[in-house]
Design an enzyme around this catalytic site. Structure first.
Site, short mmCIF file in Angstrom:
data_model
loop_
_atom_site.label_atom_id
_atom_site.label_comp_id
_atom_site.label_asym_id
_atom_site.label_seq_id
_atom_site.Cartn_x
_atom_site.Cartn_y
_atom_site.Cartn_z
N SER A 53 0.81 -1.21 0.00
CA SER A 53 0.00 0.00 0.00
C SER A 53 0.84 1.26 0.00
O SER A 53 0.50 2.25 -0.63
CB SER A 53 -0.92 0.00 1.22
N ARG A 57 -35.31 -26.23 -3.37
CA ARG A 57 -35.06 -27.11 -2.25
C ARG A 57 -36.11 -26.94 -1.16
O ARG A 57 -36.39 -25.84 -0.72
CB ARG A 57 -33.69 -26.79 -1.66
N THR A 107 -7.81 -7.11 -1.51
CA THR A 107 -6.42 -6.69 -1.27
C THR A 107 -5.82 -5.95 -2.45
O THR A 107 -5.20 -4.91 -2.29
CB THR A 107 -5.55 -7.93 -0.96
N GLU A 137 -5.25 -3.93 -6.16
CA GLU A 137 -5.72 -2.61 -6.63
C GLU A 137 -6.03 -1.71 -5.43
O GLU A 137 -6.92 -0.85 -5.51
CB GLU A 137 -6.96 -2.74 -7.51
#
Lengths: 647, 647
Positions: free
Chosen positions: A151, A317, A427, A429
Site C-alpha cells: 500500500s 429445495r 487486497t 488494486e
C-alpha cells in the site's frame, strides 16, 4: 408511540428481460457479446485444470479475445482499440461471470500494463508498444508491489539510477524486501514490465516513477540480470502466473522512462510539469483508478453468479414445514430471505453506483478534463465503491455457499472458484482498509490535492489542522440546517414514512455528515492540544474509518434512488423501488445502534426498522427468481447448478 | 452524564507457556503428544498434493495413527481404546492444527462410523467390529445425508424393509433424491456403511434406524447392488473421499440392525424400550452430539492457526507512519487491533466454553447418566457452541487472510487450506442455521423431550402453546426481578462499572432472557389468535433465531468468566481478565442497537462501550504476541510463515 408498518401489498413480478435491459444500460450490446462468448462450452471456467494447464488455457483465451479485438476497447483506435473506456469496463465486468483467472490476466495485460504505457507514457511509447500490447504480442507486467511495500507505494525500494555517461537507467533491487512480488504475468508469460522504482538522477531522489524494462526475450528466456521466481499455487486465480522479480543492475535506455509527467534529459536534468513531487506522484497513481473501478465491477458480477445459484436453489429445495404437506421451500423462511434478499438488494444498489462511476470515469477520460477536484472526487468514489463491492462479494458469496448446504461445497457448483478467486479482490488494486481511509481522508481534507493520496493516515495532514477546522465548521452548519428543516417540515417525524425512500436517504446523509464532522472535530481537538499526531490518529482511527464507510453507503443509496427514478413506471420500477428501500433500511438496521446513540432513531422507531426490513423481504420473496434472472448470467457460467438443486 | 473510561494501565505480559498450560487443562499430555506428531516434517499439511495423492497420504496418516492407538481414545479399552471421551476430543481438536482432511477422515471413521456402532449397536456389533474399526482394518461410512434431505433426517427416503421369510433387511434407494450424498470414506476406502433408512417391518413404517451394510469386499471391489460415485473435487478437504451411494435391493441379515434402541425379532415383531417414536429417533440422533462438539473444537483450533500467523505478521510488518521515523507496525493501528484482537478474545472465550462442554460430555458418557433434561441441555449447548464456533472460524480466518495482504493469498501460507477446509464446518454435523434454531426451540420449550430435535421449526410445538406460556411467564418474572435488583443494588447504574465483568455478564444474561421471553410471547400470541402456524413461525423466525444466538453469547461469556476465576493470580489471569472483558464488551457493542431499543443502554453509555472496546484493544496490544504463542500451535503447522512476515 405505536409504529405501524403497512402490510406490503403483493407486487406484479418484474419481467426479467425488461429489467435486464435496464440493468445493462448503455453497454447492453457489449455485455451481450461477452455473454455469448461465455456461454460457449469451450469457454466454461477451467476450475478443474492443473496449474500449468490452467495457465495455458487462460493465455489461449486471452489471445483469442485479443485477436478478436475484444480486450482493449479503451485503447485509442490507432492502436487496435475503440477509444471507449466505458465499454472497456463493461466488457471486463461481464467477463467476471466466467473464469476469473482470465479476467485478472486480461486486467494485468490490458488494464495495468497497457494502462501504464498509455497513461504514463508518451507518443514514442504508444507508437512502439501499444498495438503489440493490444494484440497480446507483447505480454507484460505491472511491477509495482514489493515484498516489503504494498500500500505504501512511496516507500518502494527498487531504484532506477540515471547514468548520464551511458544515457541509461540502472534498475536494481537493493534488498530482499525490494523484490517485486505477486506480479501477474511474471512467472510464465511476461516479456516486459512497467517497473515502479525510486528515480535517482544526479544523486538526487525524485520519487517513484515507472520505467519499461524487458524481462524475457522473444524465446521466453529470462534476460541477464533479471531473476524471476514463480509464486506457485495461490488461494485462487491459479490461471494467472504471479511471480517475483529481482533486478541486478539491469540497464535500460533513457527512453524506458514513462515520461508523461516527468522527463530526464540526456545531461541528467530532471523536469516535470507538476512542481510538487507529492502531487506528481499521486497524479501518476491516478492511473490506478480504472483498475479499481474494474475490480469493483467484476466483484459485483461474481456476486451475481453466487446469488443466482443460491436463490434458484432456495426456490427448488424443500425442508421441514407443516406435517402432512410438502416440505416448505427454503425461500419461504424468513431467515433464508434475510440472508439472500438483503445481499441481493445491496448488489442491485452497488450495480447502479458502479454504473454511475463508470459513466463518470468514461466522461473524465473522454473529455480530457483535468480538473483536480473532480479527479479527486472520482478517485475517492472509486476507492470507496471498490472496497465496499469487494467486501460485499466476499461476504455474499460465503452466505450463498452456506445457503446451498453440502451441495454448495462441491467444486462443480462454482462456489469453490468464486470464493477462492474473488478473495484477493479485497487486497489488490488497493487494500480495502487503506482505500476506505483514503476516501475518509479526502473527505476530511476537502479533497485537497497536496496531502498525499495513498498515505491513508494523512501524515501530511496532521500538520494541516486548519483543514479539519474548515470541515468541522461546514458540517456543523449543515447538521444544524438539517435539524432545523427536520423540525420545520410537516410530517417529517411521522413514523409511517419509514418505507419512504427520501426519509431513508436523509438518514444515510445525516449519518455521513455527522460522522465526518465529528471525526474532524476530534482530530482538530487532538492536534490543537499538541498531542502526538500518531496517537491522535490511532485513537480516532475507527471513527475516521467510519467516515469513509458510511459515506459510501450514502452515495450508493443515492445512485440507486436515481436509478429507480430513471426506470419507466411499471413492475420493474416497483421491484427496484422495493429493493432500494430494502437496501436503505437494512443499512440503517445494521447501524441502528449509532442512530439511537445520536438521537436520530427512537427505540420504538429503531425496532420498526427491523420490522420494515422483514416486511420488505416478504414483499420481494414472490419475485426472487425474476430478480436474479434479470442479471442475465449465462447458464454456462452457473456450473452444475442442476446438482445444487437437489436431484 | 459524562462517561469516563479509565485509562487502562499497562499490564505485565503473560508468560506464554504458563498460559498454554492453563489453556491445555486436564488433557495437556494428550495435546502435547499430538503437537509432537504434527511438528514432524512428514506430517506437514498436504496442501499441494493432487486429489488422489492427497487421499492416499491421508489414509496412510490415519493408519499410522490408528496403529499407534491414537485415534480411538474414546472406545472401550477392550476394543483398542482408552475409554476416555474427553481425551479423545482433545486429541481430535488438536489435530485440527494440521491437515484438516486427516482430521475429517478420522472423524468419519472413528467418530461417526465407529460412534454409530458403539452407541447404536449392542454387544454383538461391538465384538464383531469395534476392534477392526479402531485399527482401521474396517474403514467405514456414516451414510445419513441424502441428496434430497440433510437437516431433516426424519424425512430420509432410503428404505430398510424386513423380509421375515429370509430373516433379512432389504436396503433400497427408491428415488434419485434418496441417494446417500457427500458421504466421507465412500468414494475410495469404505468397506461398510452405517446406513440410516426408514425401517419397514410388516408394512409398518417405524421411522429412521441405522443398519450396517457392506459396500465393498476385501479387495475394495464395490459389492453387487451397490453403486458408488465419487463426489470429485470439493471446495476443500480434498484428502477425504466423499461419494454418493445407491442401494438396489441390497440384502443384509437381521443382525445388521444397530439395535440398542429398537429390535426386530425373527418373526417380524418390532420392539423398542423407548415408546415414543419421536423420542426414540432423537435418542438415536443424540449420538451425533460428540461429532458436533468435536467439530466446534476443531474449528476453534483452525482459528488459532490463522490468528497466530496474522498477529505475528502484524508484529513484523511495517506500513506508513510518521515521516522520518521507521514505518509503524500494523498492530499499532487501531483498525488492525480491532480486526484481530476482538476475534482473539472471542477465540479465548470459545476455547473455555468448549472445554466445559467437553467436560460435561465426558461426564455424561462416563457416568452413563441418562437424565433426559441434562442430555437435552448438553445437546442444546453442543448445537449452539458448534454453530457459533464454526461461524467464528469462517469470519476470523477471512479477517486474518485479509490482514496479511497479498502474502496471505499464497498457498504456502496456509490460509488457502484453512479457508477451504473449514468452510463446510458451518454445514456438516448439523447446518448452523438449523442448529441455532434447535437451541432456540429447546430453550423456548423448556427442553421438552417429545417435541422433536432436528425439526427446528418445532412443528410439533406449534400445537403446544402452553409450553410457550410457561416460558413466557417464567421469563417475565425473572426480568422483573432483574430490574428490581438493578434498582436496589447500590452503584449498579454507575457508568464507571462498564469494564466490570459482572456488569457485562448481566447485560448478556438480561438480553438472553428478554429475547427468549419476547419470542415466547409472540409465538403464543400468534397461536392463541388462531393464525396459521407456519406464518406465525415465519413472522417470528428472526426473533427465534436470536433466542438461540444470544443465549450462546451468554453461556460462552459465563464459561470464560469462570475460567478467569479459576486461573491463579498473576499476569496470565490479568490477561485473561482483559480478554474476557473484551469478549463481553465487543459482544455488547455489536448489539448495542438492541440494548438501546430495550432501554438497557443509554445513548451515552452505548458510546462508552465503543470507547471501552478500543481501550481494551490498546491494553492488550503490548502482549498480542504472547497471547497467540500461548495457543502452542506447532511451528510445523504455520506454513511458510516467514514469507508472510515480509522477507
Amino acid at each position: 408511540m405505536a409504529v405501524t408498518i403497512p402490510t406490503p401489498t403483493p407486487q406484479t413480478a418484474a419481467d426479467p428481460l425488461a429489467l435486464q435491459r435496464f440493468l445493462d444500460g448503455r453497454y447492453a450490446g457489449t455485455r451481450d457479446a461477452v455473454r455469448g462468448w461465455l456461454d460457449l462450452p469451450q469457454n466454461a471456467p477451467g476450475d478443474g485444470l492443473t496449474l500449468e494447464a490452467h495457465r495455458a488455457q487462460v493465455l489461449d483465451w486471452a489471445r483469442e479475445l485479443a485477436a478478436a479485438g475484444r480486450t482493449a476497447l479503451g485503447f485509442p483506435v490507432e492502436y487496435g482499440g475503440q477509444g471507449d473506456v466505458g465499454a472497456s469496463i463493461a466488457a471486463f465486468e461481464t467477463l467476471a461471470w466466467g473464469d476469473l483467472s482470465l479476467l485478472v490476466k486480461i486486467g494485468v495485460q490490458f488494464g495495468l500494463f497497457g494502462g501504464a504505457v498509455l497513461h504514463l507514457g508518451t507518443a514514442t511509447h504508444h507508437e512502439r508498444y501499444l498495438a503489440d500490447i493490444a494484440a497480446l504480442r507483447l505480454p507484460g507486467c505491472f511491477a509495482m508491489t514489493e515484498t516489503g511495500h504494498g500500500s505504501n507505494v512511496q516507500a518502494l525500494e527498487t531504484t532506477a539510477t540515471y547514468d548520464a555517461a551511458a544515457d541509461e537507467f540502472v534498475i536494481h533491487t537493493p534488498t530482499e524486501s525490494a523484490r517485486k512480488d505477486y506480479i501477474g504475468n511474471a512467472a510464465r508469460d511476461g516479456r516486459m514490465a512497467a517497473v515502479f522504482a525510486q528515480l535517482i538522477v544526479g544523486d538526487e531522489g525524485r520519487g517513484v516513477h515507472a520505467l519499461l524494462v524487458p524481462i524475457r526475450d522473444e524465446q521466453g528466456e529470462v534476460l541477464p540480470g533479471v531473476r524471476i521466481e514463480d509464486c506457485g499455487a495461490k488461494l485462487g486465480l491459479d490461471g494467472v502466473d504471479n511471480g517475483r522479480i529481482w533486478f541486478d543492475h539491469v540497464r535500460v535506455p533513457r527512453e524506458a522512462l514513462l515520461d508523461r509527467y516527468a522527463q530526464v534529459r540526456p545531461d541528467g536534468t530532471y523536469f516535470s510539469p507538476i512542481e510538487s513531487s507529492t502531487k506528481r506522484f499521486f497524479t501518476m497513481l491516478g492511473t490506478l483508478i480504472q483498475g479499481r473501478v474494474s475490480v469493483g465491477g467484476a466483484s459485483m458480477n461474481a456476486t451475481k453468479v453466487a446469488l443466482t445459484i443460491a436463490i434458484r436453489h432456495g426456490l427448488e429445495r424443500r425442508q421441514f414445514g407443516v406435517p402432512g404437506e410438502p416440505e416448505a421451500l427454503l425461500m419461504d423462511y424468513r431467515t433464508h430471505q434475510r440472508r439472500l434478499l438483503i445481499p441481493l438488494a445491496h448488489t442491485y444498489a452497488l450495480h447502479f453506483a458502479q454504473a454511475e462511476l463508470v459513466d463518470q470515469l468514461h466522461e473524465a477520460f473522454s473529455s480530457d478534463g483535468d480538473g483536480d477536484l473532480e479527479r479527486r472526487e472520482l478517485e475517492t468514489l472509486a476507492a470507496g465503491v471498490k472496497a465496499v463491492s469487494t467486501w460485499h462479494a466476499t461476504s455474499t458469496i460465503q452466505e450463498c455457499r452456506e445457503a446451498c448446504g453440502g451441495a454448495g461445497y462441491l467444486a462443480g457448483n462454482r462456489f469453490a472458484a468464486l470464493k477462492a478467486d474473488t478473495d484477493v479482490f479485497t487486497t489488490f488494486e488497493g487494500d480495502n482498509t487503506v482505500l476506505i481511509q483514503l476516501a475518509a481522508k479526502n473527505l476530511l481534507t476537502g479533497f485537497r490535492d497536496d496531502l498525499g493520496e495513498l498515505d491513508p493516515l494523512g501524515t501530511a495532514a496532521f500538520f494541516a489542522g486548519q483543514v479539519y477546522e474548515t470541515v468541522a465548521e461546514r458540517t456543523a452548519i449543515r447538521e444544524l440546517l438539517t435539524r432545523l428543516s427536520d423540525d420545520l417540515r410537516p410530517g417529517r417525524k411521522d413514523e409511517g414514512e419509514l418505507l419512504d425512500r427520501e426519509t431513508g436517504l436523509e438518514l444515510l446523509r445525516w449519518r455521513a455528515e455527522h460522522t465526518l464532522g465529528g471525526a474532524a472535530r476530534r482530530l482538530k481537538g487532538g492536534f490543537d492540544a499538541g498531542r502526538d499526531p500518531f496517537s491522535v490518529l490511532v485513537d480516532t482511527q475507527d471513527h475516521v474509518f467510519a467516515v469513509g464507510r458510511v459515506w459510501v453507503d450514502q452515495v450508493v443509496g443515492e445512485a440507486f434512488s436515481r436509478a429507480v427514478d430513471r426506470c419507466p413506471a411499471g413492475p420493474e420500477r416497483d421491484a427496484l423501488d422495493t429493493l432500494c428501500s430494502l437496501y436503505i433500511l437494512s443499512t440503517i438496521e445494521a447501524d441502528r445502534g449509532w442512530y439511537q446513540e445520536h438521537g436520530r432513531l427512537s427505540s420504538t422507531r429503531s425496532k420498526a426498522v427491523i420490522k420494515a426490513v422483514n416486511a420488505l423481504c416478504g414483499r420481494l420473496r414472490p419475485q426472487a427468481g425474476e430478480l436474479v434472472e434479470a442479471f442475465g448470467v449465462p447458464e454456462g457460467a452457473l456450473g452444475d447448478a442442476r446438482r445444487v438443486e437437489g436431484v
